[in-house]
Design a protein around this motif. Structure first.
Motif, PDB file in Angstrom:
ATOM      1  N   GLY A 231       0.812  -1.208   0.000  1.00 51.38           N
ATOM      2  CA  GLY A 231       0.000   0.000   0.000  1.00 51.38           C
ATOM      3  C   GLY A 231       0.846   1.258   0.000  1.00 51.38           C
ATOM      4  O   GLY A 231       0.618   2.192  -0.785  1.00 51.38           O
ATOM      5  N   VAL A 232       1.844   1.299   0.871  1.00 49.72           N
ATOM      6  CA  VAL A 232       2.677   2.499   1.001  1.00 49.72           C
ATOM      7  C   VAL A 232       3.493   2.744  -0.267  1.00 49.72           C
ATOM      8  O   VAL A 232       3.553   3.873  -0.781  1.00 49.72           O
ATOM      9  CB  VAL A 232       3.612   2.372   2.232  1.00 49.72           C
ATOM     10  CG1 VAL A 232       4.658   3.480   2.235  1.00 49.72           C
ATOM     11  CG2 VAL A 232       2.795   2.414   3.508  1.00 49.72           C
ATOM     12  N   TYR A 233       4.110   1.702  -0.794  1.00 55.22           N
ATOM     13  CA  TYR A 233       4.949   1.867  -1.990  1.00 55.22           C
ATOM     14  C   TYR A 233       4.120   2.294  -3.194  1.00 55.22           C
ATOM     15  O   TYR A 233       4.478   3.254  -3.901  1.00 55.22           O
ATOM     16  CB  TYR A 233       5.682   0.553  -2.294  1.00 55.22           C
ATOM     17  CG  TYR A 233       6.704   0.680  -3.422  1.00 55.22           C
ATOM     18  CD1 TYR A 233       8.037   0.948  -3.135  1.00 55.22           C
ATOM     19  CD2 TYR A 233       6.330   0.533  -4.750  1.00 55.22           C
ATOM     20  CE1 TYR A 233       8.982   1.071  -4.147  1.00 55.22           C
ATOM     21  CE2 TYR A 233       7.258   0.655  -5.773  1.00 55.22           C
ATOM     22  CZ  TYR A 233       8.583   0.921  -5.473  1.00 55.22           C
ATOM     23  OH  TYR A 233       9.510   1.054  -6.483  1.00 55.22           O
ATOM     24  N   LEU A 234       3.024   1.605  -3.457  1.00 55.09           N
ATOM     25  CA  LEU A 234       2.192   1.912  -4.625  1.00 55.09           C
ATOM     26  C   LEU A 234       1.482   3.260  -4.473  1.00 55.09           C
ATOM     27  O   LEU A 234       1.258   3.963  -5.458  1.00 55.09           O
ATOM     28  CB  LEU A 234       1.172   0.794  -4.850  1.00 55.09           C
ATOM     29  CG  LEU A 234       1.767  -0.515  -5.367  1.00 55.09           C
ATOM     30  CD1 LEU A 234       0.739  -1.645  -5.271  1.00 55.09           C
ATOM     31  CD2 LEU A 234       2.260  -0.365  -6.803  1.00 55.09           C
ATOM     32  N   HIS A 235       1.135   3.606  -3.256  1.00 54.44           N
ATOM     33  CA  HIS A 235       0.551   4.920  -2.976  1.00 54.44           C
ATOM     34  C   HIS A 235       1.531   6.025  -3.380  1.00 54.44           C
ATOM     35  O   HIS A 235       1.176   6.981  -4.092  1.00 54.44           O
ATOM     36  CB  HIS A 235       0.226   4.986  -1.480  1.00 54.44           C
ATOM     37  CG  HIS A 235      -0.368   6.268  -1.005  1.00 54.44           C
ATOM     38  ND1 HIS A 235       0.387   7.265  -0.414  1.00 54.44           N
ATOM     39  CD2 HIS A 235      -1.647   6.727  -0.988  1.00 54.44           C
ATOM     40  CE1 HIS A 235      -0.384   8.271  -0.060  1.00 54.44           C
ATOM     41  NE2 HIS A 235      -1.632   7.977  -0.394  1.00 54.44           N
ATOM     42  N   GLY A 236       2.789   5.884  -2.960  1.00 52.88           N
ATOM     43  CA  GLY A 236       3.809   6.867  -3.328  1.00 52.88           C
ATOM     44  C   GLY A 236       4.102   6.865  -4.810  1.00 52.88           C
ATOM     45  O   GLY A 236       4.275   7.929  -5.425  1.00 52.88           O
ATOM     46  N   LEU A 237       4.154   5.671  -5.402  1.00 56.95           N
ATOM     47  CA  LEU A 237       4.433   5.560  -6.837  1.00 56.95           C
ATOM     48  C   LEU A 237       3.307   6.182  -7.657  1.00 56.95           C
ATOM     49  O   LEU A 237       3.559   6.876  -8.654  1.00 56.95           O
ATOM     50  CB  LEU A 237       4.626   4.085  -7.214  1.00 56.95           C
ATOM     51  CG  LEU A 237       5.004   3.782  -8.666  1.00 56.95           C
ATOM     52  CD1 LEU A 237       6.287   4.514  -9.062  1.00 56.95           C
ATOM     53  CD2 LEU A 237       5.161   2.275  -8.868  1.00 56.95           C
ATOM     54  N   ALA A 238       2.065   5.956  -7.256  1.00 53.91           N
ATOM     55  CA  ALA A 238       0.928   6.582  -7.935  1.00 53.91           C
ATOM     56  C   ALA A 238       1.037   8.107  -7.852  1.00 53.91           C
ATOM     57  O   ALA A 238       0.743   8.822  -8.818  1.00 53.91           O
ATOM     58  CB  ALA A 238      -0.390   6.110  -7.319  1.00 53.91           C
ATOM     59  N   GLY A 239       1.485   8.609  -6.688  1.00 50.68           N
ATOM     60  CA  GLY A 239       1.694  10.043  -6.527  1.00 50.68           C
ATOM     61  C   GLY A 239       2.793  10.571  -7.427  1.00 50.68           C
ATOM     62  O   GLY A 239       2.691  11.676  -7.980  1.00 50.68           O
ATOM     63  N   ASP A 240       3.844   9.780  -7.616  1.00 51.05           N
ATOM     64  CA  ASP A 240       4.942  10.190  -8.500  1.00 51.05           C
ATOM     65  C   ASP A 240       4.477  10.268  -9.957  1.00 51.05           C
ATOM     66  O   ASP A 240       4.801  11.214 -10.676  1.00 51.05           O
ATOM     67  CB  ASP A 240       6.104   9.202  -8.380  1.00 51.05           C
ATOM     68  CG  ASP A 240       6.829   9.298  -7.042  1.00 51.05           C
ATOM     69  OD1 ASP A 240       6.711  10.351  -6.375  1.00 51.05           O
ATOM     70  OD2 ASP A 240       7.496   8.317  -6.666  1.00 51.05           O
TER      71      ASP A 240
END
Length: 371
Positions: free
Chosen positions: A332-341
Motif C-alpha cells: 500500500g505504502v509503496y504503490l501509494h507513493g508511486l501513484a503520486g509520482d
C-alpha cells in the motif's frame, strides 16, 4: 532495515487467478466518514477496489452513505443507527427535535434548538455484527470524527438567519457540552460507538486497519486524563497508520523526538501495541516490531487532505486479498507513493488531488508488473 524496491513489491503482489469471482479477492468492511468528512469515506472505499479487492461495504451514517452512493455505484453501503439530539424544557420533559418544527426567527422563546447530525449510536455495533464476521478485513477511522460532536448545529431562535455569519461571534466549546441548563443534550460524537466497536472486535482474527480519529481515540484510552486506568488491546492482526502527531499521542512522546528517530519510535510502537505500524511522511516507515521497511516513493503532491484515506483503503484492499498485514502495508505504502509520482508527472506536485490519485493507482501497479 530494508528499502522497498520494485522487484520486492512485485514479489509480494497477490495473484489474480482467471477462475475467480468477487469473493476470491475479499470483502472490505470500511467504517468511515462523518458530516464534514464524507470524502474520506469515498476515497478509502474506492481505493480498496482500485488495488483489487472484490467487494467493499461502507458502514456509516445515512447522510454519508447517501453522499457516497451519489458519487459512485461501486461501493455497497450500510447506513447505521444514529443518535437523536434532544431538547429538555424547564419541566424536565424530553423532546425529539426531529419531530419538532423549528421556531420562527422572531419568536420570544429563549430555547436553543439543534439539528441532529447523525453521530453513530453504540447500538449500531449490533447491526454490524454479521458484517464484522463476514468481512475479510475491517478498516476504521477515516473521517469518522470520533471525538466530541463539533458538527452540532445549534440555532438560537432569537437571532435572525439573515444576519451575516461574520456579525456573530462563534459558539464557544461550552455551548457544545452536555448541559440541560442550555436546553440541550449533545451527543459525544462517535466515542460510545467506537468503544463498543473496539470491544466487539477484540477477538476478531482478521486484519483491522486503524486510521485518523480511530488512533486519537485509542491514544485517549492509553493515556486517560482521569486517574482510572483503561486497558486497551488491539486485535491480533492490526495495522495502524499514524502521521507523526498521531504517533506522538499514542506514545506520549514529543513530535520532534519522533521525527528525529522515526525508525526507533515506529518499532517501539509496533512492539508496545503488538501491531504493524505505518509511520507516514517522507520515507514512510513500516515496522512489525522486528522488521523495518523504508519507502522511497512519493513526493509533496501527497501532502494534501484525503491522500491518507486513499492509503488506508489500499492497505485494506491488499489485506482482503489474503496478503499478510506487514506485506499489505508495504504494498500500500509503496504503490501509494508511486501513484503520486506518476500523477505528479502529469498534473504537477501542486495540482494533484487525492481524488486524482485513485486514477493513477492502476498505472502504478502496471509499472510494477512490467519489471
Amino acid at each position: 532495515m530494508n528499502t522497498l524496491t520494485l522487484e520486492y513489491i512485485k514479489s509480494i503482489l497477490p495473484p489474480r487467478p482467471d477462475n475467480s469471482h468477487k469473493m476470491t479477492f475479499g470483502h472490505v468492511l470500511n467504517i468511515a466518514g462523518s458530516l464534514h468528512y464524507r470524502g474520506a469515506a469515498y476515497l478509502s472505499s474506492l481505493s480498496a477496489l482500485r488495488v483489487g479487492a472484490g467487494y467493499v461495504t461502507l458502514a456509516s451514517s445515512p447522510s454519508v452513505c447517501d453522499s457516497v452512493s451519489a458519487l459512485t455505484p461501486n461501493v455497497v453501503t450500510l447506513p447505521l443507527l444514529t443518535h437523536v439530539t434532544e431538547r429538555h424544557d424547564d419541566a424536565g420533559q424530553t423532546t425529539d427535535l426531529l419531530s419538532t418544527k423549528m421556531q420562527p426567527s422572531n419568536t420570544q422563546s429563549s430555547d436553543l434548538q439543534a439539528i441532529d447530525v447523525q453521530a453513530i449510536d453504540k447500538r449500531a455495533v449490533l447491526q454490524l455484527r454479521d458484517k464484522l464476521n463476514q468481512a475479510g478485513v475491517i478498516s476504521m477511522g477515516s473521517g469518522l470524527s470520533i471525538g466530541h460532536s463539533t458538527d452540532q448545529l445549534i440555532i438560537s431562535p432569537n437571532i435572525s438567519t439573515n444576519i451575516s455569519p461574520l456579525a456573530n461571534p462563534p459558539l464557544s466549546n461550552k455551548h457544545l457540552s452536555n448541559s440541560h441548563s442550555q436546553g440541550l443534550s449533545v451527543p459525544d460524537g462517535n466515542n460510545g460507538f467506537f468503544y463498543a466497536l473496539l470491544t466487539e472486535i477484540q477477538a476478531n482474527p482478521n486484519p483491522v486497519i486503524f486510521d485518523a480519529d480511530a488512533l486519537n481515540f485509542i491514544s485517549h484510552l492509553l493515556h486517560p486524563s482521569s486517574p482510572s486506568k483503561t486497558s486497551i488491546n488491539l486485535p491480533k492482526n492490526s495495522i495502524i497508520t499514524p502521521h507523526p502527531k498521531e504517533l506522538s499521542r499514542l506514545l506520549n512522546v514529543d513530535v520532534s523526538e519522533i521525527q528525529a528517530k522515526r525508525v526507533h519510535y515506529a518499532s517501539i510502537a509496533a512492539k508496545q501495541l503488538n501491531t504493524v505500524v505505518v509511520l507516514k511522511g517522507k520515507h514512510s516507515v513500516i515496522s512489525d516490531g522486528e522488521r523495518v521497511f523504508i519507502n522511497p516513493t512519493g513526493n509533496s503532491a501527497l501532502a494534501k487532505a484525503g491522500t491518507g484515506d486513499v492509503l488506508t483503503g489500499m492497505i485494506s484492499g491488499f489485506c482482503a486479498q489474503g496478503v499478510s498485514p506487514i506485506n499489505a502495508a508495504c504494498l500500500g505504502v509503496y504503490l501509494h507513493g508511486l501513484a503520486g509520482d506518476i500523477a505528479a508527472e502529469d498534473l504537477s506536485q501542486y495540482g494533484m488531488l487525492a481524488s486524482d490519485l485513485l486514477n493513477y493507482i492502476p498505472n502504478a501497479i502496471l509499472k510494477v508488473l512490467a519489471v
